[in-house]
Design a protein around this motif. Sequence first.
Motif, PDB file in Angstrom:
ATOM      1  N   ASN A 141      -5.575  16.286   0.093  1.00 27.70           N
ATOM      2  CA  ASN A 141      -5.453  15.305   1.168  1.00 27.70           C
ATOM      3  C   ASN A 141      -4.319  15.746   2.093  1.00 27.70           C
ATOM      4  O   ASN A 141      -3.204  15.965   1.655  1.00 27.70           O
ATOM      5  N   ASN A 142      -4.591  15.860   3.394  1.00 24.08           N
ATOM      6  CA  ASN A 142      -3.590  16.465   4.271  1.00 24.08           C
ATOM      7  C   ASN A 142      -2.535  15.497   4.777  1.00 24.08           C
ATOM      8  O   ASN A 142      -1.470  15.918   5.201  1.00 24.08           O
ATOM      9  N   GLN A 143      -2.781  14.212   4.736  1.00 24.01           N
ATOM     10  CA  GLN A 143      -1.780  13.260   5.219  1.00 24.01           C
ATOM     11  C   GLN A 143      -2.287  11.829   5.063  1.00 24.01           C
ATOM     12  O   GLN A 143      -3.477  11.564   5.154  1.00 24.01           O
ATOM     13  N   SER A 144      -1.357  10.906   4.806  1.00 22.65           N
ATOM     14  CA  SER A 144      -1.663   9.486   4.879  1.00 22.65           C
ATOM     15  C   SER A 144      -1.108   8.950   6.196  1.00 22.65           C
ATOM     16  O   SER A 144      -0.191   9.534   6.777  1.00 22.65           O
ATOM     17  N   THR A 145      -1.655   7.829   6.639  1.00 28.09           N
ATOM     18  CA  THR A 145      -1.263   7.305   7.943  1.00 28.09           C
ATOM     19  C   THR A 145      -1.165   5.785   7.918  1.00 28.09           C
ATOM     20  O   THR A 145      -2.001   5.116   7.311  1.00 28.09           O
ATOM     21  N   ILE A 146      -0.151   5.256   8.593  1.00 24.17           N
ATOM     22  CA  ILE A 146      -0.031   3.825   8.848  1.00 24.17           C
ATOM     23  C   ILE A 146      -0.144   3.624  10.348  1.00 24.17           C
ATOM     24  O   ILE A 146       0.647   4.190  11.119  1.00 24.17           O
ATOM     25  N   VAL A 147      -1.125   2.864  10.768  1.00 24.71           N
ATOM     26  CA  VAL A 147      -1.334   2.570  12.185  1.00 24.71           C
ATOM     27  C   VAL A 147      -1.008   1.099  12.413  1.00 24.71           C
ATOM     28  O   VAL A 147      -1.659   0.222  11.844  1.00 24.71           O
ATOM     29  N   ASN A 148      -0.005   0.832  13.222  1.00 24.19           N
ATOM     30  CA  ASN A 148       0.357  -0.539  13.559  1.00 24.19           C
ATOM     31  C   ASN A 148      -0.050  -0.819  15.003  1.00 24.19           C
ATOM     32  O   ASN A 148       0.453  -0.179  15.929  1.00 24.19           O
ATOM     33  N   ILE A 149      -0.970  -1.756  15.163  1.00 22.71           N
ATOM     34  CA  ILE A 149      -1.444  -2.095  16.500  1.00 22.71           C
ATOM     35  C   ILE A 149      -0.453  -3.056  17.142  1.00 22.71           C
ATOM     36  O   ILE A 149      -0.344  -4.212  16.746  1.00 22.71           O
ATOM     37  N   SER A 150       0.262  -2.564  18.118  1.00 27.42           N
ATOM     38  CA  SER A 150       1.240  -3.367  18.843  1.00 27.42           C
ATOM     39  C   SER A 150       0.641  -3.748  20.193  1.00 27.42           C
ATOM     40  O   SER A 150      -0.519  -4.144  20.279  1.00 27.42           O
TER      41      SER A 150
ATOM     42  N   LEU B 205      10.726   7.190   9.865  1.00 29.13           N
ATOM     43  CA  LEU B 205      11.790   8.046   9.348  1.00 29.13           C
ATOM     44  C   LEU B 205      11.832   8.030   7.819  1.00 29.13           C
ATOM     45  O   LEU B 205      12.076   9.059   7.183  1.00 29.13           O
ATOM     46  N   GLU B 206      11.584   6.875   7.241  1.00 33.96           N
ATOM     47  CA  GLU B 206      11.693   6.724   5.786  1.00 33.96           C
ATOM     48  C   GLU B 206      10.531   7.368   5.032  1.00 33.96           C
ATOM     49  O   GLU B 206      10.696   7.773   3.873  1.00 33.96           O
ATOM     50  N   THR B 207       9.375   7.462   5.664  1.00 37.39           N
ATOM     51  CA  THR B 207       8.180   7.936   4.941  1.00 37.39           C
ATOM     52  C   THR B 207       7.746   9.349   5.315  1.00 37.39           C
ATOM     53  O   THR B 207       6.814   9.882   4.721  1.00 37.39           O
ATOM     54  N   ALA B 208       8.412   9.958   6.273  1.00 37.99           N
ATOM     55  CA  ALA B 208       8.008  11.312   6.696  1.00 37.99           C
ATOM     56  C   ALA B 208       8.048  12.304   5.541  1.00 37.99           C
ATOM     57  O   ALA B 208       7.197  13.195   5.432  1.00 37.99           O
ATOM     58  N   ALA B 209       9.017  12.139   4.650  1.00 33.10           N
ATOM     59  CA  ALA B 209       9.152  13.063   3.519  1.00 33.10           C
ATOM     60  C   ALA B 209       7.996  12.948   2.535  1.00 33.10           C
ATOM     61  O   ALA B 209       7.783  13.853   1.718  1.00 33.10           O
ATOM     62  N   PHE B 210       7.248  11.849   2.619  1.00 27.83           N
ATOM     63  CA  PHE B 210       6.112  11.638   1.717  1.00 27.83           C
ATOM     64  C   PHE B 210       4.788  12.018   2.367  1.00 27.83           C
ATOM     65  O   PHE B 210       3.720  11.688   1.871  1.00 27.83           O
ATOM     66  N   ASN B 211       4.860  12.705   3.507  1.00 24.62           N
ATOM     67  CA  ASN B 211       3.670  13.128   4.237  1.00 24.62           C
ATOM     68  C   ASN B 211       2.858  11.924   4.720  1.00 24.62           C
ATOM     69  O   ASN B 211       1.632  11.927   4.703  1.00 24.62           O
ATOM     70  N   ILE B 212       3.571  10.881   5.123  1.00 22.28           N
ATOM     71  CA  ILE B 212       2.943   9.696   5.710  1.00 22.28           C
ATOM     72  C   ILE B 212       3.312   9.655   7.187  1.00 22.28           C
ATOM     73  O   ILE B 212       4.490   9.685   7.544  1.00 22.28           O
TER      74      ILE B 212
ATOM     75  N   LEU C 255       0.798  -1.229   0.000  1.00 24.60           N
ATOM     76  CA  LEU C 255       0.000   0.000   0.000  1.00 24.60           C
ATOM     77  C   LEU C 255       0.832   1.281   0.000  1.00 24.60           C
ATOM     78  O   LEU C 255       0.284   2.367  -0.202  1.00 24.60           O
ATOM     79  N   LEU C 256       2.127   1.172   0.212  1.00 29.06           N
ATOM     80  CA  LEU C 256       2.942   2.393   0.269  1.00 29.06           C
ATOM     81  C   LEU C 256       2.846   3.252  -0.999  1.00 29.06           C
ATOM     82  O   LEU C 256       2.771   4.487  -0.892  1.00 29.06           O
ATOM     83  N   PRO C 257       2.861   2.683  -2.203  1.00 27.48           N
ATOM     84  CA  PRO C 257       2.715   3.561  -3.380  1.00 27.48           C
ATOM     85  C   PRO C 257       1.429   4.382  -3.349  1.00 27.48           C
ATOM     86  O   PRO C 257       1.432   5.577  -3.684  1.00 27.48           O
ATOM     87  N   THR C 258       0.328   3.761  -2.912  1.00 28.45           N
ATOM     88  CA  THR C 258      -0.938   4.481  -2.815  1.00 28.45           C
ATOM     89  C   THR C 258      -0.886   5.518  -1.712  1.00 28.45           C
ATOM     90  O   THR C 258      -1.302   6.672  -1.891  1.00 28.45           O
ATOM     91  N   LEU C 259      -0.383   5.137  -0.542  1.00 29.69           N
ATOM     92  CA  LEU C 259      -0.305   6.066   0.585  1.00 29.69           C
ATOM     93  C   LEU C 259       0.593   7.251   0.260  1.00 29.69           C
ATOM     94  O   LEU C 259       0.303   8.394   0.647  1.00 29.69           O
ATOM     95  N   ARG C 260       1.670   6.989  -0.452  1.00 29.74           N
ATOM     96  CA  ARG C 260       2.587   8.060  -0.850  1.00 29.74           C
ATOM     97  C   ARG C 260       1.888   9.031  -1.802  1.00 29.74           C
ATOM     98  O   ARG C 260       1.985  10.265  -1.645  1.00 29.74           O
ATOM     99  N   ALA C 261       1.161   8.482  -2.771  1.00 31.95           N
ATOM    100  CA  ALA C 261       0.449   9.334  -3.733  1.00 31.95           C
ATOM    101  C   ALA C 261      -0.653  10.139  -3.053  1.00 31.95           C
ATOM    102  O   ALA C 261      -0.811  11.334  -3.308  1.00 31.95           O
ATOM    103  N   ARG C 262      -1.389   9.477  -2.162  1.00 34.62           N
ATOM    104  CA  ARG C 262      -2.490  10.167  -1.475  1.00 34.62           C
ATOM    105  C   ARG C 262      -1.959  11.232  -0.505  1.00 34.62           C
ATOM    106  O   ARG C 262      -2.563  12.292  -0.345  1.00 34.62           O
ATOM    107  N   GLY C 263      -0.833  10.941   0.125  1.00 35.96           N
ATOM    108  CA  GLY C 263      -0.282  11.875   1.094  1.00 35.96           C
ATOM    109  C   GLY C 263       0.207  13.168   0.490  1.00 35.96           C
ATOM    110  O   GLY C 263       0.310  14.184   1.183  1.00 35.96           O
ATOM    111  N   THR C 264       0.513  13.143  -0.787  1.00 33.55           N
ATOM    112  CA  THR C 264       1.031  14.350  -1.444  1.00 33.55           C
ATOM    113  C   THR C 264      -0.016  15.044  -2.316  1.00 33.55           C
ATOM    114  O   THR C 264       0.304  16.016  -2.998  1.00 33.55           O
ATOM    115  N   MET C 265      -1.263  14.558  -2.293  1.00 37.39           N
ATOM    116  CA  MET C 265      -2.336  15.221  -3.051  1.00 37.39           C
ATOM    117  C   MET C 265      -2.736  16.516  -2.348  1.00 37.39           C
ATOM    118  O   MET C 265      -2.868  16.532  -1.112  1.00 37.39           O
ATOM    119  N   PRO C 266      -2.916  17.596  -3.072  1.00 38.31           N
ATOM    120  CA  PRO C 266      -3.250  18.883  -2.440  1.00 38.31           C
ATOM    121  C   PRO C 266      -4.494  18.822  -1.563  1.00 38.31           C
ATOM    122  O   PRO C 266      -4.563  19.484  -0.525  1.00 38.31           O
TER     123      PRO C 266
END
Length: 293
Positions: free
Chosen positions: A132-141, A171-178, A119-130
């Motif tokens: 859309n304010n941000q994409s998010t990955i929630v990992n339930i630990s 750290l790796e995805t912050a630049a993509f607004n994720i 899903l990262l390609p989609t989240l990256r694209a959605r996160g940078t759409m004007p």
Amino acid sequence: MAQTWFITGASSGFGLDLALVALKAGHRVIGTVRCTSKSASAVAAIKAQGGHILELDVTKADHIPAVVKQANAIHGGVDILVNNAGYSLLGAVEDMKEDEVKLQMETNFFGPLRLIRALLPTLRARGTMPENNQSTIVNISSVAGHDVPPSCGLYSASKFALEGLSDALALETAAFNINVLIVEPGAFRTNFLSKSATKRPTEPLSEPYRGGIVDETLAKYNAADGRQRGDPRKAVERVFEVVTGTGEAGGLRGKILRLPLGPDCVERLEGKIGRLQRDLELTRRVAMGTDFD
């Protein structure tokens, strides 16, 4: 702003409750269950609120690309991935068989890893759409992703792995607004300790561990099932607020990587931090003297 959520393990517990909270707030939800016929009440509840359901067993690696493609097609893309599907394998480490260990890691670690990568390609694209304010990955630990009781060796190992992955991913995805959020619940009154969500090694507890600390801990878990102090509805509301930047916890959005939930979680984390600090202080002189002269 309404976003599209993809939530695994939506058949019960946090997954179902979070799906319903998001739908009530006007968001779009795609939930996954392993079998729709066995999760009929959850499927009906989500669909009644306008959500969608897809079948997915996160341990089936070859199924994930097709399910992700289906999910992206429903609303034109996914904005929020919630890796919630999981279970606990409890018992003495020595007693666990290889296939049991592998299934624990496949479900709690490799499943989320594959979904993140798919899903990262989609989240990256959605996160940078004007719009859309941000994409998010929630990992339930879990709090067990830090503080490990007896009997939780493999369950905690799976959550430690998920937390390590999440640290790097943030750290790796912050630049993509994720944004990446690790949710660390303590004891909440879900079905988590029930037979449907907790597994024991195939063989009974072996003789060396009977009557000892592993046996005692397992008995405590059995007694605690259905009596946990944590309210799962309040927990998922806090998760929703942090993800969306709304409500009581909304101010934490984008400011935290880890979201501890429950007084017992806070107490155990503080204890773990204290033990780490103690080890650091006791070993500081030894540790600092290992460079080349």
